[in-house]
Design a protein around this motif. Structure first.
Motif, short mmCIF file in Angstrom:
data_model
loop_
_atom_site.label_atom_id
_atom_site.label_comp_id
_atom_site.label_asym_id
_atom_site.label_seq_id
_atom_site.Cartn_x
_atom_site.Cartn_y
_atom_site.Cartn_z
N ASP A 239 -50.95 -24.61 -8.62
CA ASP A 239 -52.33 -24.11 -8.55
C ASP A 239 -52.27 -22.88 -7.46
N PHE A 240 -51.19 -22.34 -7.31
CA PHE A 240 -51.27 -21.18 -6.27
C PHE A 240 -52.01 -19.91 -6.75
N ASP A 241 -53.14 -19.41 -5.97
CA ASP A 241 -53.71 -18.55 -6.37
C ASP A 241 -54.40 -17.47 -5.12
N ILE A 242 -54.03 -16.52 -4.87
CA ILE A 242 -54.47 -15.67 -3.62
C ILE A 242 -55.23 -14.48 -4.08
N VAL A 243 -55.52 -14.37 -5.40
CA VAL A 243 -56.16 -13.19 -6.06
C VAL A 243 -57.34 -12.78 -5.49
N GLU A 244 -58.09 -13.69 -4.68
CA GLU A 244 -59.38 -13.35 -4.31
C GLU A 244 -59.13 -12.96 -2.66
N GLU A 245 -57.89 -13.02 -2.10
CA GLU A 245 -57.41 -12.85 -0.68
C GLU A 245 -56.71 -11.68 -0.31
N ASP A 265 -46.10 -6.94 -15.58
CA ASP A 265 -47.23 -5.99 -15.26
C ASP A 265 -48.30 -6.59 -14.92
N TYR A 266 -48.96 -7.74 -16.01
CA TYR A 266 -50.14 -8.38 -15.93
C TYR A 266 -49.82 -9.29 -14.57
N VAL A 267 -48.74 -9.92 -14.33
CA VAL A 267 -48.77 -10.86 -13.07
C VAL A 267 -48.80 -9.80 -11.94
N MET A 268 -48.18 -8.70 -11.95
CA MET A 268 -48.36 -7.92 -10.55
C MET A 268 -49.48 -7.34 -10.43
N GLY A 269 -50.36 -7.17 -11.43
CA GLY A 269 -51.56 -6.42 -11.33
C GLY A 269 -52.78 -6.70 -10.39
N PRO A 270 -52.80 -7.86 -9.93
CA PRO A 270 -54.05 -8.27 -8.88
C PRO A 270 -53.40 -7.52 -7.39
N PHE A 271 -52.19 -7.39 -7.35
CA PHE A 271 -52.01 -6.89 -5.90
C PHE A 271 -52.40 -5.30 -6.09
#
Length: 309
Positions: A239-245, A265-271
């Motif tokens: 459940d790890f999720d830091i996309v909003e932080e 690339d999909y995985v790295m995208g949020p950064f």
């Protein structure tokens, strides 16, 4: 290319852990000279619970760019204190625990006011969490082959699994459904995935094999937080999720992944989308471990980034 071995110092630091039931120590190794005046690089290994061995090629940054490099085995693996009695204890093995361990090491070494940080895979997740707190001494961050969301990681892994031979897919699914992921058949099928998307150097390098041996000897942390494999996530990190932080990361950041990486690339995208001062480099011949697969290029890219002002 071969590189001269840098000077090393190995030591331990006491790490007081509430609930551990015994004294704990973090083992670390320093490559190069911390007193050289060059900002040191702290490297965070993956897993969780994968030991530092497979990231050891990063030590040559001390040779190629005169950057002091610090590695350590996180609690529960390698040369640090083991706690096999904590297997399955998700309330003990937490991101907060490993953030506290990192802070403890920085303070012990006296580098908390000026350091760079490189995290690989889980280490990048940990490094990002550290950077989100905006510590005053962090100068630059390298996130290598890491997700900001484990749900996105699983989606990407499921897509990669679809490209495996049908019989391999069937073997994986069968053992995952039957709860027999510790079987030799599952391990063999899992290795097909690993050879494509985790480490494409065959036979596997010694550093890789040493880390695999460490996990096999004590899988406490890996099994509790991750699960039985890189792509079947059943542990507490699911459940790890830091996309909003991620937008809270304010230091210049280098993103790394490989063309064939399970960290797609999909995985790295949020950064890339959320960090303001960001650069992204993809290694053309690598999967998940470019430090092993394209060592020369890895050292050139990372060393150049850290020394650029």
């Amino acid at each position: 290319m071969s590189y001269a071995e840098p000077h090393t110092i190995e030591a331990e630091v006491d790490f007081k852990v509430e609930g551990a039931g015994k004294p704990c120590k973090t083992w670390y190794i320093i490559f190069g000279d911390l007193k050289s005046g060059v900002r040191p690089l702290v490297c965070l290994h993956g897993g969780p619970g994968a030991a530092h061995n497979y990231i050891r090629p990063m030590r040559f940054l001390a040779t190629t760019h005169s950057i002091p490099v610090i590695m350590y085995d996180q609690l529960g693996i390698g040369n640090s204190t083991h706690l096999p009695e904590k297997l399955g204890d998700g309330t003990f093995w937490t991101v907060s625990l490993f953030l506290a361990e990192l802070d403890n090491l920085l303070q012990h070494l006296g580098i908390q006011d000026s350091y760079d940080l490189l995290g690989q895979s889980w280490g990048g997740m940990l490094g990002a969490c550290h950077a989100i707190t905006q510590p005053k001494g962090l100068h630059r961050l390298v996130i290598a082959d890491s997700p900001a969301s484990m749900k996105m990681w699983v989606i990407a892994a499921d897509g990669l699994r679809q490209d495996l031979p049908p019989e391999v897919q069937e073997t994986l699914l069968k053992h995952e459904a039957d709860g027999t992921t510790d079987s030799p058949e599952y391990a063999a099928a899992m290795d097909v995935f690993y050879q494509r998307y985790v480490c494409r150097v065959q036979p596997y390098p010694k550093d890789w094999n040493d880390t695999e041996a460490a996990i096999k000897a004590d899988g406490t942390v890996y099994l509790t937080m991750n699960g039985p494999s890189e792509f079947f996530i059943t542990g507490t990190l699911k459940d790890f999720d830091i996309v909003e932080e991620v937008h809270k990361i304010k230091v210049p950041t280098l993103l790394l992944n490989g063309k064939y990486d399970e960290a797609t690339d999909y995985v790295m995208g949020p950064f890339f989308r959320s960090i303001e001062k960001i650069k992204w480099v993809r290694f053309a011949e690598s999967s998940h471990t470019p430090q092993l697969e394209e060592t020369d290029e890895f050292l050139r890219v990372v060393g150049g980034y850290l020394k650029a002002e």
